[in-house]
Design a protein around this motif. Sequence first.
Motif, PDB file in Angstrom:
ATOM      1  N   THR A  42       0.898  -1.109   0.068  1.00 39.84           N
ATOM      2  CA  THR A  42      -0.132   0.070  -0.056  1.00 39.84           C
ATOM      3  C   THR A  42       0.849   1.232   0.149  1.00 39.84           C
ATOM      4  O   THR A  42       0.756   2.090  -0.613  1.00 39.84           O
ATOM      5  N   ALA A  43       2.011   1.282   0.746  1.00 37.79           N
ATOM      6  CA  ALA A  43       2.654   2.480   0.662  1.00 37.79           C
ATOM      7  C   ALA A  43       3.504   2.778  -0.696  1.00 37.79           C
ATOM      8  O   ALA A  43       3.437   3.843  -1.057  1.00 37.79           O
ATOM      9  N   TYR A  44       3.824   1.678  -1.090  1.00 44.47           N
ATOM     10  CA  TYR A  44       4.654   1.828  -2.516  1.00 44.47           C
ATOM     11  C   TYR A  44       3.598   2.337  -3.510  1.00 44.47           C
ATOM     12  O   TYR A  44       3.715   3.347  -4.265  1.00 44.47           O
ATOM     13  N   VAL A  45       2.317   1.917  -3.566  1.00 50.29           N
ATOM     14  CA  VAL A  45       1.291   2.227  -4.367  1.00 50.29           C
ATOM     15  C   VAL A  45       0.881   3.728  -4.011  1.00 50.29           C
ATOM     16  O   VAL A  45       0.900   4.682  -4.895  1.00 50.29           O
ATOM     17  N   PHE A  46       0.988   3.980  -3.000  1.00 51.27           N
ATOM     18  CA  PHE A  46       0.413   5.539  -2.639  1.00 51.27           C
ATOM     19  C   PHE A  46       1.582   6.472  -3.059  1.00 51.27           C
ATOM     20  O   PHE A  46       1.621   7.400  -3.913  1.00 51.27           O
ATOM     21  N   ILE A 104      -0.063   4.704 -15.600  1.00 48.97           N
ATOM     22  CA  ILE A 104      -0.055   4.939 -14.321  1.00 48.97           C
ATOM     23  C   ILE A 104      -0.095   3.475 -13.609  1.00 48.97           C
ATOM     24  O   ILE A 104       0.854   3.131 -12.665  1.00 48.97           O
ATOM     25  N   ALA A 105      -0.885   2.593 -14.100  1.00 48.56           N
ATOM     26  CA  ALA A 105      -0.812   1.138 -13.598  1.00 48.56           C
ATOM     27  C   ALA A 105       0.607   0.547 -13.933  1.00 48.56           C
ATOM     28  O   ALA A 105       1.229  -0.287 -13.056  1.00 48.56           O
ATOM     29  N   ILE A 106       1.232   0.752 -15.197  1.00 47.84           N
ATOM     30  CA  ILE A 106       2.567   0.186 -15.436  1.00 47.84           C
ATOM     31  C   ILE A 106       3.572   0.667 -14.517  1.00 47.84           C
ATOM     32  O   ILE A 106       4.494  -0.021 -14.235  1.00 47.84           O
ATOM     33  N   GLU A 120       7.541  -0.123 -10.288  1.00 50.39           N
ATOM     34  CA  GLU A 120       8.063   0.199  -8.723  1.00 50.39           C
ATOM     35  C   GLU A 120       7.722  -0.818  -7.765  1.00 50.39           C
ATOM     36  O   GLU A 120       8.760  -1.027  -7.024  1.00 50.39           O
ATOM     37  N   LEU A 121       6.692  -1.406  -7.899  1.00 51.15           N
ATOM     38  CA  LEU A 121       6.330  -2.496  -6.730  1.00 51.15           C
ATOM     39  C   LEU A 121       7.314  -3.877  -7.131  1.00 51.15           C
ATOM     40  O   LEU A 121       7.791  -4.544  -6.139  1.00 51.15           O
ATOM     41  N   ASN A 122       7.549  -4.106  -8.436  1.00 52.86           N
ATOM     42  CA  ASN A 122       8.248  -5.369  -8.711  1.00 52.86           C
ATOM     43  C   ASN A 122       9.666  -5.161  -8.176  1.00 52.86           C
ATOM     44  O   ASN A 122      10.406  -6.007  -7.890  1.00 52.86           O
ATOM     45  N   GLU A 123      10.277  -3.821  -8.468  1.00 50.76           N
ATOM     46  CA  GLU A 123      11.738  -3.645  -8.040  1.00 50.76           C
ATOM     47  C   GLU A 123      11.684  -3.653  -6.604  1.00 50.76           C
ATOM     48  O   GLU A 123      12.812  -4.162  -6.028  1.00 50.76           O
ATOM     49  N   THR A 161      -1.040  -4.896 -11.997  1.00 49.26           N
ATOM     50  CA  THR A 161      -1.666  -3.793 -11.178  1.00 49.26           C
ATOM     51  C   THR A 161      -2.802  -2.972 -12.176  1.00 49.26           C
ATOM     52  O   THR A 161      -2.401  -3.030 -13.400  1.00 49.26           O
ATOM     53  N   LEU A 162      -3.810  -2.767 -11.729  1.00 50.18           N
ATOM     54  CA  LEU A 162      -4.898  -2.009 -12.452  1.00 50.18           C
ATOM     55  C   LEU A 162      -5.509  -0.960 -11.795  1.00 50.18           C
ATOM     56  O   LEU A 162      -5.955  -1.003 -10.710  1.00 50.18           O
TER      57      LEU A 162
END
Length: 335
Positions: free
Chosen positions: A110-114, A136-138, A143-146, A158-159
């Motif tokens: 959640t923190a990374y998505v924000f 935005i989803a890409i 960022e989350l994968n890294e 991510t959608l």
Amino acid sequence: MDITLIIVLVLGLFIFLSSFFTVKQQTSAIVERFGRFHSIRHSGLQLKIPIIDKIAGKINLKITQLDVIIETKTKDNVFVKLKVSVQFMVIKDKVYDAFYRLEYPHDQITAYVFDVVRAEVPKLKLDDVFERKDDIAIAVKRELNEAMTTYGYDIINTLVTDIDPDIQVKNAMNRINAADREKTAAEFEAESSRIRIVAKAKAEAESKRLQGQGIADQRREIARGLVESVEVLNNVGINSQEASALIVVTQHYDTLQAIGADANSNLILLPNSPQAGSDMLNNMVASFSASNQVGEMMKQNNKKKPKQDTGYKSDYKPYNPKDNQDPYGETETEE
């Protein structure tokens, strides 16, 4: 049987049975020995040493979805809520990292998505947010994968599933859309009216043309009929003047007959008597005769009239200095 023996047998049976445990499909179990990591057990029937070994926890290897709702503002200062759905799973070879390195993986994701969304959306206008939600989803997935691969998590997808601007902004957008559609409708209506006007004008022009052609044909036929009538009357000894007068009188009575045939006509001709037709015929014959006589007299006068002599003769002579004569006709004398 001694009660002590019974208790020992029950305890032995309980310890024996507790050394077996099962792990469900798509699940991994973490076994610790005296509080220290010992092994990872996968689906099926597993064996551990009672009292010594302990199941510290289980990790779900299925794909999990986390919905994150974020409120941020766009480049044109419009606050908007985005719903980002993150689909992730634990990597089977990194169960140890997923269990021991992250306490609350959902909070971490959640923190990374924000962080990513609030960095990307303020660069875009509201309309661009709707158009470029896949970008935005890409960016969130990258960022989350890294970040999460290090902790044993794989981000499947991510959608951006929902974009919800403020209600006032929604109403304004709906009004803009409605106004644009009304403008388009007005343009089509104006074009339709223009087509109708042009078609009507063309039809009227064609009608006028045909009407004029019909009038011209009618007058041509009338003229041809008059010529034929004059020729017929001439053949029976009536001259052209009398024939013309007779035709005019005939048309006069035809006109009166056509007017009288209309029952709804309010036209009144004053004066109108049988003597009027006779007088009109005599007057026309007399006027035609007088006109012919005047024309003949003018032709005879033009033939007999000689050229008039003005009697003016020019006495002008060019001035010559050798002649002692004044240019105005006076002669110079020497004293």
